[in-house]
Design a protein around this motif. Structure first.
Motif, short mmCIF file in Angstrom:
data_model
loop_
_atom_site.label_atom_id
_atom_site.label_comp_id
_atom_site.label_asym_id
_atom_site.label_seq_id
_atom_site.Cartn_x
_atom_site.Cartn_y
_atom_site.Cartn_z
N LEU A 16 44.47 41.61 42.92
CA LEU A 16 45.11 40.81 42.09
C LEU A 16 46.12 40.01 42.84
O LEU A 16 46.43 38.98 42.45
CB LEU A 16 45.67 41.92 41.02
CG LEU A 16 46.72 41.09 40.00
CD1 LEU A 16 45.95 39.95 39.30
CD2 LEU A 16 47.39 42.20 38.99
N TYR A 17 46.81 40.87 43.64
CA TYR A 17 48.05 40.24 44.37
C TYR A 17 47.92 39.18 45.35
O TYR A 17 48.61 38.65 46.22
CB TYR A 17 48.86 41.28 44.86
CG TYR A 17 49.51 42.06 43.68
CD1 TYR A 17 50.61 41.63 42.97
CD2 TYR A 17 48.75 43.16 43.26
CE1 TYR A 17 50.93 42.23 41.91
CE2 TYR A 17 49.14 44.09 42.07
CZ TYR A 17 50.49 43.65 41.33
OH TYR A 17 50.61 44.19 40.48
N ASP A 18 46.35 38.99 45.70
CA ASP A 18 45.96 37.90 46.54
C ASP A 18 46.18 36.54 45.94
O ASP A 18 46.65 35.48 46.86
CB ASP A 18 44.36 37.87 46.91
CG ASP A 18 44.19 39.01 47.82
OD1 ASP A 18 45.31 39.67 48.52
OD2 ASP A 18 42.97 39.50 47.87
N ASP A 19 46.11 36.21 44.74
CA ASP A 19 46.23 34.90 43.90
C ASP A 19 46.71 35.29 42.41
O ASP A 19 45.80 35.26 41.48
CB ASP A 19 44.91 34.34 44.16
CG ASP A 19 45.25 32.87 43.62
OD1 ASP A 19 46.53 32.63 43.22
OD2 ASP A 19 44.15 31.97 43.34
N PRO A 20 47.64 35.73 42.49
CA PRO A 20 48.39 36.38 41.06
C PRO A 20 48.62 35.35 40.12
O PRO A 20 49.04 35.85 38.86
CB PRO A 20 49.15 37.42 41.33
CG PRO A 20 50.09 36.55 42.40
CD PRO A 20 48.96 36.26 43.22
#
Ligand code: HEM
Length: 410
Positions: A16-20
């Motif tokens: 999720l935190y790659d492109d949140p």
């Protein structure tokens, strides 16, 4: 109340935190208090709510752990007041503003020596060769560790960070435990030495730091031993040093890496900074807002109350999304843009309230001096592939692992 039935978000999924950013926007607009049932977490994403949870330590406890998958560890960040304040007041003595300010020429020398080594090459891995060095060397020098130990610190700190989001029983947890064991061994050897022989490093200062009650007892008893009831105990000191190892390293490293990405993706803002270096102080906070290296921390409810009309029960856990708070358009104009002279800039990258980052001034100074030296000496340094970020799987820090960078050789 929007919940997993409307749109299922696994808030602890590292991917999720790659492109949140679009998920954050949806959460802020549609589900400002989101329920992630499988992870047993409430989630807040708006600036006002992250601020409120941080500030209201009377309603929200840190002592049951600040990481969703890791048991509470008794370090400063996972203590509640009044014990938290007792330790923090002692620890503050190692982090006075004067002590931090005095590091300026040393940080500049350090940044310069790194640039000297690479300036003819025209390309580097920015994380490994630049961003990681300054925080690592400064924090280990502040702790009073020798250079050989410093090299092991990089590995320990990475291993402990990778343990954060790992599944129980996985190899990452074993590696984190080994790293902690090795680090603890070094500290437990140093702490008694420092109690015997006064030194001016953090371990030295903290072994001699008493709260008022302890000092009074010490004076009354006339015992010259610099160790008493009001002092930090060995295990408290060890937990704090472990926190420093991770908090002092990975955060600022990612702020510096994020800064290079920002200057690469917003070349007009780099030009403004080159034209007017006086904007640097504002630019530093904007680098930290735009990057927001610490992504999440957790709290646990201690008094039932309502948030956005929803009753929160004692024992309920809540996750704060700092990156989302710092891109909330209720507070920031053009929140996704990097604007070097953004002012005011009330970002929450360092948290708020009683646990407000102890290293904020040190982090700001490191980011500032590194970019001053970089821009004056390698003015066009930029990420080679600005759209591509190699991250680790942490849900705690941004975790940029490598960032190829190029510049005109000098
Ligand atoms: C706490 C962020 C650099 C030491 C925190 C918190 C955040 C944070 C979000 C938690 C605040 C809360 O729970 O409300 C950052 C960022 C940094 C940075 C983004 C770099 C850009 C540093 C450095 C050090 C440090 C360089 C140490 C040298 C600590 C400590 C705490 C803390 C000890 C716990 C304070 C407490 O519980 O009272 N930081 N930090 N941090 N940080 Fe930092």
């Amino acid at each position: 109340m929007p919940s997993s039935t409307d749109r299922a978000i696994d808030i602890l999924d590292p991917a999720l935190y790659d492109d949140p950013w679009s998920t954050y926007r949806w959460l802020r607009d549609e589900a400002p208090l989101y329920r992630d049932e499988p992870n047993d977490l409430w989630v807040v994403s708006r600036h006002a709510d992250v601020f409120e949870v941080s500030r209201r330590s009377d309603l929200w406890s840190a002592a049951q752990g600040v990481r969703p998958k890791v048991a509470a560890d008794m370090s400063l960040i996972a203590l509640d007041d009044p014990e938290h304040t007792r330790q923090r007041r002692l620890i503050n003595r190692g982090f006075t503003p004067r002590r931090v300010r005095e590091l300026t020429p040393h940080i500049r020398e350090l940044a310069d020596s790194i640039i000297d080594e690479v300036q003819e090459r025209g390309e580097i891995d920015f994380v490994e060769e630049m961003a990681a060095h300054v925080p690592l060397i400064i924090i280990s020098e502040m702790m009073g560790l020798d250079p050989e130990t410093r090299d092991r610190m990089y590995r320990w700190s990475d291993a402990m960070m990778a343990g954060d989001g790992a599944d129980p029983g996985g190899p990452e947890l074993d590696a984190a435990a080994v790293a902690f064991g090795e680090f603890a061994e070094v500290c437990m050897e140093l702490i008694p030495q420092r109690r015997e022989q006064a030194t001016d490093d953090i371990i030295g200062i903290l072994t001699r730091a008493f709260d008022e009650g302890g000092l009074e007892k010490e004076l009354k008893s006339g015992d010259p031993a610099l160790y008493g009831d009001g002092a930090l105990q060995d295990d408290e000191l060890l937990m704090f040093l472990t926190l420093l190892l991770v908090a002092g390293n990975e955060t600022t490293r990612n702020a510096i890496s994020g800064g290079l990405l920002a200057l690469t993706r917003f070349p007009d803002q780099r030009q403004r900074l080159l034209d007017d270096p006086g904007l640097m102080d504002l630019a530093v906070d904007e680098i930290i807002r735009w990057t927001t290296p610490v992504m999440t921390f957790m709290r646990t409810c201690t008094t039932a109350h309502e948030v956005h009309g929803q009753r929160i029960e004692v024992g309920d856990r809540i996750l704060m999304l700092y990156q989302s708070a710092n891109r909330d358009d209720r507070v920031f104009e053009r929140p996704d843009d990097f604007v070097v002279d953004r002012s005011p800039n009330n970002h929450l990258a360092f948290g708020a309230g009683t646990h407000y980052c102890l290293g904020a001034n040190l982090a700001r100074l490191e980011v500032k001096v590194v970019f001053e030296q970089l821009l004056s000496r390698l003015g066009d340094i930029r990420a080679a592939e600005p759209g591509k970020v190699h991250r680790n799987r942490s849900t705690l820090v941004l975790g940029i692992e490598s960032l190829p960078a190029v510049f005109t050789p000098v």
